[in-house]
Structure formats: C-alpha cells, structure tokens
Design a protein around this motif. Structure first.
Motif, PDB file in Angstrom:
ATOM      1  N   GLU A  49      12.893 -41.544  51.290  1.00  0.00           N
ATOM      2  CA  GLU A  49      11.596 -42.221  51.312  1.00  0.00           C
ATOM      3  C   GLU A  49      10.469 -41.216  51.046  1.00  0.00           C
ATOM      4  N   GLN A  50      10.576 -40.026  51.647  1.00  0.00           N
ATOM      5  CA  GLN A  50       9.550 -38.981  51.428  1.00  0.00           C
ATOM      6  C   GLN A  50       9.562 -38.530  49.965  1.00  0.00           C
ATOM      7  N   LEU A  51      10.767 -38.324  49.405  1.00  0.00           N
ATOM      8  CA  LEU A  51      10.873 -37.930  47.995  1.00  0.00           C
ATOM      9  C   LEU A  51      10.310 -39.011  47.077  1.00  0.00           C
ATOM     10  N   LYS A  52      10.613 -40.263  47.405  1.00  0.00           N
ATOM     11  CA  LYS A  52      10.104 -41.384  46.616  1.00  0.00           C
ATOM     12  C   LYS A  52       8.573 -41.417  46.687  1.00  0.00           C
ATOM     13  N   LYS A  53       8.046 -41.241  47.898  1.00  0.00           N
ATOM     14  CA  LYS A  53       6.590 -41.226  48.086  1.00  0.00           C
ATOM     15  C   LYS A  53       5.966 -40.082  47.294  1.00  0.00           C
ATOM     16  N   ASN A  54       6.583 -38.897  47.339  1.00  0.00           N
ATOM     17  CA  ASN A  54       6.077 -37.729  46.587  1.00  0.00           C
ATOM     18  C   ASN A  54       6.144 -37.986  45.075  1.00  0.00           C
ATOM     19  N   ALA A  55       7.243 -38.615  44.610  1.00  0.00           N
ATOM     20  CA  ALA A  55       7.396 -38.900  43.185  1.00  0.00           C
ATOM     21  C   ALA A  55       6.340 -39.894  42.725  1.00  0.00           C
ATOM     22  N   VAL A  56       6.093 -40.929  43.526  1.00  0.00           N
ATOM     23  CA  VAL A  56       5.073 -41.922  43.171  1.00  0.00           C
ATOM     24  C   VAL A  56       3.695 -41.266  43.138  1.00  0.00           C
ATOM     25  N   GLN A  57       3.423 -40.414  44.127  1.00  0.00           N
ATOM     26  CA  GLN A  57       2.119 -39.724  44.170  1.00  0.00           C
ATOM     27  C   GLN A  57       1.959 -38.802  42.965  1.00  0.00           C
ATOM     28  N   SER A  58       3.012 -38.056  42.622  1.00  0.00           N
ATOM     29  CA  SER A  58       2.960 -37.161  41.455  1.00  0.00           C
ATOM     30  C   SER A  58       2.782 -37.949  40.166  1.00  0.00           C
ATOM     31  N   THR A  59       3.461 -39.080  40.062  1.00  0.00           N
ATOM     32  CA  THR A  59       3.334 -39.923  38.876  1.00  0.00           C
ATOM     33  C   THR A  59       1.913 -40.471  38.764  1.00  0.00           C
ATOM     34  N   ASN A  60       1.352 -40.900  39.896  1.00  0.00           N
ATOM     35  CA  ASN A  60      -0.025 -41.401  39.886  1.00  0.00           C
ATOM     36  C   ASN A  60      -1.007 -40.305  39.488  1.00  0.00           C
ATOM     37  N   GLU A  61      -0.797 -39.102  40.008  1.00  0.00           N
ATOM     38  CA  GLU A  61      -1.681 -37.981  39.651  1.00  0.00           C
ATOM     39  C   GLU A  61      -1.562 -37.656  38.170  1.00  0.00           C
ATOM     40  N   LEU A  62      -0.333 -37.651  37.641  1.00  0.00           N
ATOM     41  CA  LEU A  62      -0.129 -37.382  36.216  1.00  0.00           C
ATOM     42  C   LEU A  62      -0.797 -38.463  35.377  1.00  0.00           C
ATOM     43  N   THR A  63      -0.610 -39.712  35.761  1.00  0.00           N
ATOM     44  CA  THR A  63      -1.220 -40.824  35.028  1.00  0.00           C
ATOM     45  C   THR A  63      -2.746 -40.712  35.055  1.00  0.00           C
ATOM     46  N   ASP A  64      -3.295 -40.405  36.235  1.00  0.00           N
ATOM     47  CA  ASP A  64      -4.751 -40.242  36.343  1.00  0.00           C
ATOM     48  C   ASP A  64      -5.237 -39.100  35.454  1.00  0.00           C
ATOM     49  N   SER A  65      -4.507 -37.977  35.448  1.00  0.00           N
ATOM     50  CA  SER A  65      -4.901 -36.826  34.617  1.00  0.00           C
ATOM     51  C   SER A  65      -4.852 -37.170  33.135  1.00  0.00           C
ATOM     52  N   LEU A  66      -3.769 -37.842  32.731  1.00  0.00           N
ATOM     53  CA  LEU A  66      -3.637 -38.224  31.318  1.00  0.00           C
ATOM     54  C   LEU A  66      -4.724 -39.213  30.913  1.00  0.00           C
ATOM     55  N   THR A  67      -4.993 -40.171  31.788  1.00  0.00           N
ATOM     56  CA  THR A  67      -6.032 -41.164  31.505  1.00  0.00           C
ATOM     57  C   THR A  67      -7.395 -40.485  31.386  1.00  0.00           C
ATOM     58  N   GLU A  68      -7.665 -39.564  32.293  1.00  0.00           N
ATOM     59  CA  GLU A  68      -8.947 -38.838  32.245  1.00  0.00           C
ATOM     60  C   GLU A  68      -9.063 -38.024  30.965  1.00  0.00           C
ATOM     61  N   TYR A  69      -7.972 -37.364  30.577  1.00  0.00           N
ATOM     62  CA  TYR A  69      -7.974 -36.554  29.352  1.00  0.00           C
ATOM     63  C   TYR A  69      -8.224 -37.436  28.127  1.00  0.00           C
ATOM     64  N   VAL A  70      -7.505 -38.563  28.061  1.00  0.00           N
ATOM     65  CA  VAL A  70      -7.673 -39.478  26.925  1.00  0.00           C
ATOM     66  C   VAL A  70      -9.090 -40.049  26.918  1.00  0.00           C
ATOM     67  N   ASN A  71      -9.601 -40.429  28.093  1.00  0.00           N
ATOM     68  CA  ASN A  71     -10.945 -40.997  28.177  1.00  0.00           C
ATOM     69  C   ASN A  71     -12.001 -39.988  27.742  1.00  0.00           C
ATOM     70  N   GLU A  72     -11.802 -38.720  28.090  1.00  0.00           N
ATOM     71  CA  GLU A  72     -12.753 -37.694  27.644  1.00  0.00           C
ATOM     72  C   GLU A  72     -12.777 -37.625  26.126  1.00  0.00           C
ATOM     73  N   GLY A  73     -11.600 -37.673  25.511  1.00  0.00           N
ATOM     74  CA  GLY A  73     -11.520 -37.646  24.046  1.00  0.00           C
ATOM     75  C   GLY A  73     -12.191 -38.855  23.430  1.00  0.00           C
ATOM     76  N   VAL A  74     -11.925 -40.018  24.000  1.00  0.00           N
ATOM     77  CA  VAL A  74     -12.522 -41.257  23.488  1.00  0.00           C
ATOM     78  C   VAL A  74     -14.032 -41.215  23.666  1.00  0.00           C
ATOM     79  N   THR A  75     -14.481 -40.744  24.825  1.00  0.00           N
ATOM     80  CA  THR A  75     -15.920 -40.636  25.082  1.00  0.00           C
ATOM     81  C   THR A  75     -16.566 -39.691  24.078  1.00  0.00           C
ATOM     82  N   GLU A  76     -15.900 -38.580  23.803  1.00  0.00           N
ATOM     83  CA  GLU A  76     -16.455 -37.623  22.830  1.00  0.00           C
ATOM     84  C   GLU A  76     -16.508 -38.246  21.437  1.00  0.00           C
ATOM     85  N   ILE A  77     -15.461 -38.991  21.080  1.00  0.00           N
ATOM     86  CA  ILE A  77     -15.440 -39.645  19.756  1.00  0.00           C
ATOM     87  C   ILE A  77     -16.575 -40.655  19.649  1.00  0.00           C
TER      88      ILE A  77
END
Length: 132
Positions: free
Chosen positions: A24-52
């Motif tokens: 359960e702890q590993l699953k929770k950590n994996a979900v949290q890491s996935t959410n952080e990665l998704t947030d980072s990727l979304t922020e990176y893409v949004n910065e590019g789109v905003t700049e465009i």
C-alpha cells in the motif's frame, strides 16, 4: 504443537499484513510520483504553449504595425509622385512661358526696329515720304 501452529499462523498473518502495508505504501508512493511527473510534464508543455501564444501575439502586433507603416509609406509615395508630376508640369509650363517670352522678345525687337526706322524717316535707306 497446536501452539506452534497457531504461532506460525499468527506470524504468517503478521507478515501478510506487513507485506500488504508495504505494498500500500509503495502504491501510494508510485501514485504520488506519477502525479508529480504528470504535473511537471503538464507545466513544461504549458510553458511552451504559453510562449508560443505569446510569440504569436507579438508577431500579429508586428504584422499590424508593418501593414500600417506600409500604408503610410504608400500614401507618402503617392504624395511624392503627385508632387513630382506637378513639378514636371510646372517645368513644362515654364518652358512654354520661356518660348512665349522669346517669341514676344523677337516680335518686340521687330516692332522696335520698325519704329526706329520710321523715326529716322527711312526704310532701307530711302526717305518715307518718297524722293524729294
């Protein structure tokens, strides 16, 4: 023996509970890491789109500015062409006036010569009244 079996069963159940808790702890950590990665990727893409979008807006403003300047330059060029045409007409008229003045000068010289001869009383060296 029943005690030892019961002890083994308790140990097994405790280990199962521990493994389940770790999973359960590993699953929770994996979900949290996935959410952080998704947030980072979304922020990176949004910065590019905003700049465009920002660059696109800037290009549109520059394009409008260029179109306005081109219109102003075209109008200025038209004014200059009109001025040059007017200047050319004035030069032509000036040439016509000069020609007219030269013709008038020639005519006046002819009239003046005629008047001088008349005043002197002779035309081609002969008296105007005829031979006396």
């Amino acid at each position: 023996m029943s005690d030892s079996l019961s002890q083994l069963l308790r140990n097994h159940n405790q280990q199962q509970a521990e493994v389940k808790r770790q999973n359960e702890q590993l699953k929770k950590n994996a979900v949290q890491s996935t959410n952080e990665l998704t947030d980072s990727l979304t922020e990176y893409v949004n910065e590019g789109v905003t700049e465009i979008f920002s660059k696109q807006k800037e290009l549109e403003q520059l394009s409008r500015k260029l179109a306005n300047q081109t219109t102003r330059y075209a109008n200025q060029t038209q004014q200059w062409l009109t001025l040059v045409d007017s200047f050319n007409m004035s030069l032509k008229e000036l040439g016509d006036i000069r020609n007219w003045a030269e013709v008038m000068e020639h005519d006046m010289k002819t009239i003046m010569s005629t008047l001088e001869f008349a005043h002197q009383g002779t035309i081609d060296g002969e008296p105007i009244n005829g031979p006396m």
